[in-house]
Write an enzyme that holds these catalytic residues in place. Sequence first.
Site, PDB file in Angstrom:
ATOM      1  N   GLU A  17       3.007   0.643  15.058  1.00 50.04           N
ATOM      2  CA  GLU A  17       3.497   1.945  14.586  1.00 50.04           C
ATOM      3  C   GLU A  17       4.422   2.645  15.576  1.00 50.04           C
ATOM      4  OE1 GLU A  17       0.279   1.033  14.433  1.00 50.04           O
ATOM      5  OE2 GLU A  17       0.123   0.668  12.283  1.00 50.04           O
ATOM      6  N   SER A  32       0.815  -1.224   0.000  1.00 45.07           N
ATOM      7  CA  SER A  32       0.000   0.000   0.000  1.00 45.07           C
ATOM      8  C   SER A  32       0.845   1.269   0.000  1.00 45.07           C
ATOM      9  CB  SER A  32      -0.914   0.030   1.225  1.00 45.07           C
ATOM     10  OG  SER A  32      -1.749  -1.093   1.229  1.00 45.07           O
ATOM     11  N   HIS A  63      -2.155   7.764   2.163  1.00 38.52           N
ATOM     12  CA  HIS A  63      -3.568   7.694   2.534  1.00 38.52           C
ATOM     13  C   HIS A  63      -3.992   8.894   3.385  1.00 38.52           C
ATOM     14  CE1 HIS A  63      -2.783   3.777   0.970  1.00 38.52           C
ATOM     15  NE2 HIS A  63      -4.040   3.404   1.078  1.00 38.52           N
TER      16      HIS A  63
END
Lengths: 327, 290
Positions: free
Chosen positions: A62, A41, A113
């Site tokens: 993360e 992605s 994104h």
Amino acid sequence: MSNNNSAEEYIATRNAIGDELYVQMKLNSNIFALSADLIDSTKLTKINDEFSDRVINVGVAETSLVQIASGLEQVGFIPVITSFAAFSPGRNWDFIRTSVCYSNRNIKIFSTHVGLGVGEDGATHQAMEDIAIMRVIPNLVVLNPCDYYEAKNAIKYALSIDSPVYIRFTRQPVKSYCFNNIEFTKSIEIKRNNSIDKNVKISILSTGCMLETAEYLYENIQKNNSRFTCSSLNNFGSIKPIDEKKILELKHESDIFITLEDTQLFGGFGSSVLEVICESHIPVIRIGMEDSFGESGDYLSLFAKYRLDNEGVLKRVLDKLKSQLIS
Amino acid sequence: MNPFNLDIEAILHKSFENRLLSLEAIKNAQSGHPGGSLSIADIMSVLFFSVMNYSLSDFNSIDKDHFVLSNGHTVASYYAALSQIGLIQKNELLNTFRKIDSRLQGHPHNISLPFVEASTGPLGQGVGVGIGIALGLIMRNIKNRYVYILSSDGEHQEGAIWETIQFASAKRLDNIILVIDNNNIEIDGFVDDIVPVAPLKKKYESFGWDAFEANGNNIDDLIYTFDLVKKSALLHNGRPKVVIAHTVLGYGVDFMENKYIWHGKQLSDVDFDLAKKSLEEYEKSTLNTK
């Protein structure tokens, strides 16, 4: 600057990661790419195939992404951390603040994104607060390229400076305006109209994927209201540092500013412009997300619903221009 | 090679001195964290005066053992150790700690003080940075160097730690030696009463680490345990190492021991004088039992 490419060329700016970061990793063996389970992605697939020993997948983690990068930088590597902006910096902001920016580490944060352009995944995945939360951190450079080519130039620039840098990339295709392989600059004047009519002069300041809509405004405001002339269309690829000199020049020649962004108005790009000109008296119409979350849907429908498409933005601007505040 | 390589009695003296320096710096600053600084003083002294391999003339080299203080609020003891090994002046510690324009920030800052390898303070970050350094050493093909990370049991309530704990074993980073200051105290009370992190040994083992336990306020036991850990590390079995060091918050100062109010309480001049007296008695009695 006029379009260097076919007028109809649309490319997702995240594609620049796969192309330009690949080039940079080929040139510099100290560059590492880190992913939190989003290799495809974030367009790291080819990089992962070719430089698998320099791609670290930390899993769905993360905060780990930042901590591991910080340690790698301590021994001289240049880590590039990649994820969706909703999670990085959305989830790991405190880690970025302490282990990247306070530590002034040469780490690059590439986040894809961004904004409504995420589309069907809905509000949870549509990062619209990232500019606000990132631009307040000292030492951090914040870039928001308008198209694929500016994104490539931004990546090249980010890797050429010894500083933490945040770059936001779109999932959706956006129209190309910029040239490939030129030096990244804080702002670019896309169009200019030096007409000497006595109309109210508007400067349009856009950042990121809103440039195409900004161009539409530039071409259509006067057609809808002959009192106004758009004197310039400007793209701001750098949110921080912001091109103060350019903003003050524009203020000098304009009666009204319009700012466009695909993020929350509170704390966003328009707010940065206001901070620069807060001591002047120029009216500023800020266009962006008006303190609301997004939702699921195809991205074109979302931009329309939240009045961030061409027609919606034009209507918002015309309404504001007609309002007593402006006139 | 450790540049000092002190014997046990000399390290014991250093740990006494470390405590006194920490407390005086905190007293002078009227700010800081005495309890944890006292509980880690023996671990710091053993690491800096015996266990870790580094060179004072080339302290910023990559090719050495590395140290990250993850529970950054106990930094007074870290600065005390740096002053004891001569990298900062004792006067600087006693007169500038936590004060304006000082290199000695209230929590470790790698930019203010280049000897510091990671900026820490917000809990749950330093462990991962240390793990990142360990990965970097392997990527740089630097062998038989270790990254010593000091954390605490309270810090293990932070979920982010566990992200990197499982990363370390997944990447087979057997050059990590994590030490946990296990004093069962956090700001608001006892860790076991708030949200217990035990059983740490079992948890680490289930995460693919080799886990050891030691009395973290006993120099002999610490040296013995680190010796075991290093021997185990030489096997290169791919498993990171953790030492759960059982300590007492405020160790060495009778009225502070195991009292959670001393996590971050300021010291008055009277408190400091009493603490100094208590520490002197502690050193004397410990040496007498040698």
